[in-house]
Design an enzyme around this catalytic site. Structure first.
Site, PDB file in Angstrom:
ATOM      1  N   LYS A  70      30.948   1.946   6.398  1.00 17.75           N
ATOM      2  CA  LYS A  70      32.249   1.755   5.737  1.00 17.75           C
ATOM      3  C   LYS A  70      32.622   3.112   5.139  1.00 17.75           C
ATOM      4  O   LYS A  70      32.446   3.362   3.953  1.00 17.75           O
ATOM      5  CB  LYS A  70      32.128   0.645   4.688  1.00 17.75           C
ATOM      6  CG  LYS A  70      33.467   0.097   4.232  1.00 17.75           C
ATOM      7  CD  LYS A  70      33.284  -1.191   3.462  1.00 17.75           C
ATOM      8  CE  LYS A  70      34.552  -1.621   2.743  1.00 17.75           C
ATOM      9  NZ  LYS A  70      35.733  -1.816   3.581  1.00 17.75           N
TER      10      LYS A  70
HETATM   11  N1  PMP Z   1      36.087  -4.848   8.879  1.00 20.62           N
HETATM   12  C1  PMP Z   1      36.626  -3.829   8.198  1.00 20.62           C
HETATM   13  C2  PMP Z   1      37.094  -2.627   8.941  1.00 20.62           C
HETATM   14  C3  PMP Z   1      36.735  -3.907   6.795  1.00 20.62           C
HETATM   15  O1  PMP Z   1      37.290  -2.895   6.101  1.00 20.62           O
HETATM   16  C4  PMP Z   1      36.278  -5.056   6.121  1.00 20.62           C
HETATM   17  C5  PMP Z   1      36.389  -5.139   4.622  1.00 20.62           C
HETATM   18  N2  PMP Z   1      35.281  -4.585   3.991  1.00 20.62           N
HETATM   19  C6  PMP Z   1      35.713  -6.082   6.882  1.00 20.62           C
HETATM   20  C7  PMP Z   1      35.639  -5.951   8.264  1.00 20.62           C
HETATM   21  C8  PMP Z   1      35.146  -7.315   6.209  1.00 20.62           C
HETATM   22  O2  PMP Z   1      33.942  -7.015   5.551  1.00 20.62           O
HETATM   23  P1  PMP Z   1      33.494  -7.775   4.223  1.00 20.62           P
HETATM   24  O3  PMP Z   1      33.497  -9.214   4.550  1.00 20.62           O
HETATM   25  O4  PMP Z   1      32.145  -7.253   3.938  1.00 20.62           O
HETATM   26  O5  PMP Z   1      34.482  -7.436   3.175  1.00 20.62           O
END
Ligand code: PMP
Length: 317
Positions: free
Chosen positions: A164
């Site tokens: 991320k």
């Molecule tokens: N994909 C991307 C590109 C994201 O930015 C997010 C948000 N963090 C998610 C998927 C979903 O991840 P999470 O459930 O951990 O927030």
């Protein structure tokens, strides 16, 4: 001096490199490495006001993913897990928030502007703010409209796509802006092989004939923590969940589609590229999962209390 916080005027403090400082005093040099090159890693998680008081959702997993992201871009976050959790809790408490969104961020700071970052300090930030309705309050009832983006999701041979990392979000940004320009709420992105990857800031699930499917890590997705939670929850509820490649056509012919993310939570999709999904409104499996998940985050299902951690005042700030 930056002006006062007009975005969320009630939020006064940000945790910045080990201290809680005033919102407007959390500042960096314009020539910080992370500003020039997008060399940062971040998280997004929620604190819910449960029947037992404020609880963070899967905070340890978020810290672990934050550290995994950092490792992938050759960064070490210079605090222990305990210190980071304490910092999160103290920031929530200091800002008198009961439910909020939490944004941990680490980036290469100010030292020199060669692309090689390893002499730069690592700046660490934890911010909190109330963020109730990501993608719009009405979308829970009505569903989200999506289009496929012409931009594909970054491939893991280009950059570590499971990290991320801040710079990677140029792709999400462009896809979201294009989708909005065309009148859609959100964009879906394909991976480098043409399979479905995810939405700009959410993972995707498709439902066909009662079976739920979601792309795997080999489709360049971010390993979402909400995704992981929904896979576990749906299986516990007796649904079959397949983690596999999903072709674009499967999206158009799905009976139901929903998106998951910490900010968005679970959002039904009502149309993709002007094709109605199912009956063009949230389907029964999506509604079932939304209702179970909302009980969990209210603290009303003790089976999943392991996902909730108390927000208690700690000594380190
Ligand atoms: N994909 C991307 C590109 C994201 O930015 C997010 C948000 N963090 C998610 C998927 C979903 O991840 P999470 O459930 O951990 O927030």
């Amino acid at each position: 001096m930056m002006e006062e916080n007009k975005w969320f005027p009630d939020v006064e403090k940000i945790w910045f490199n080990g201290k809680l400082v005033k919102w407007e005093e959390a500042q960096i040099h314009v020539l910080s490495h992370g500003v020039a090159y997008g060399s940062g890693v971040f998280e997004g998680l929620r604190c819910y006001n449960t029947i037992d008081g404020p609880r963070t959702f899967r905070v340890k997993e978020h810290i672990e993913r934050w550290r995994d992201s950092a490792k992938q871009i050759r960064m070490t976050i210079p605090y222990s897990d305990e210190e980071l959790i304490e910092a999160i809790n103290n920031t929530i408490i200091e800002n008198k928030l009961e439910s909020c969104y939490i944004r941990p961020l680490a980036f290469f700071g100010y030292h020199s502007l060669g692309v090689h970052p390893l002499d730069c300090p690592v700046d660490v930030v934890i911010a909190t703010w109330p963020w109730e309705n990501y993608l719009g309050a009405e979308t829970i009832e009505k569903g989200v409209s999506c289009c496929f983006s012409p931009w594909i999701r970054v491939h893991s041979q280009m950059v570590p796509s499971a990290a991320k990392a801040t710079g990677l979000y140029i792709g999400s940004m462009l896809a979201r802006v294009d989708a909005k320009d065309k009148g859609f709420d959100e964009a879906l992105m394909l991976d480098g092989l043409g399979n479905v990857a995810e939405a700009c800031t959410e993972n995707i699930f498709v439902v066909k004939d009662g079976v739920i499917a979601t792309p795997g890590l080999d489709s360049s997705i971010l390993p979402g923590i909400t995704r992981k939670s929904i896979i576990e929850l749906a299986r516990d509820l007796g649904y079959t969940v397949e983690v596999r490649s999903i072709a674009r056509g499967e999206v158009y012919s799905a009976n139901e589609i929903f998106l998951t993310g910490s900010a968005a939570e679970i959002k039904p999709v009502r149309e993709v590229d002007a094709r109605e999904i199912g009956a063009g409104k949230p389907g029964p499996i999506t509604k079932h999962l939304i209702s179970e998940f909302s009980e969990i985050v209210k603290g009303e299902n003790s089976k999943y209390s392991k996902w909730l951690d108390p927000v208690t005042k700690m000594s380190i700030q």
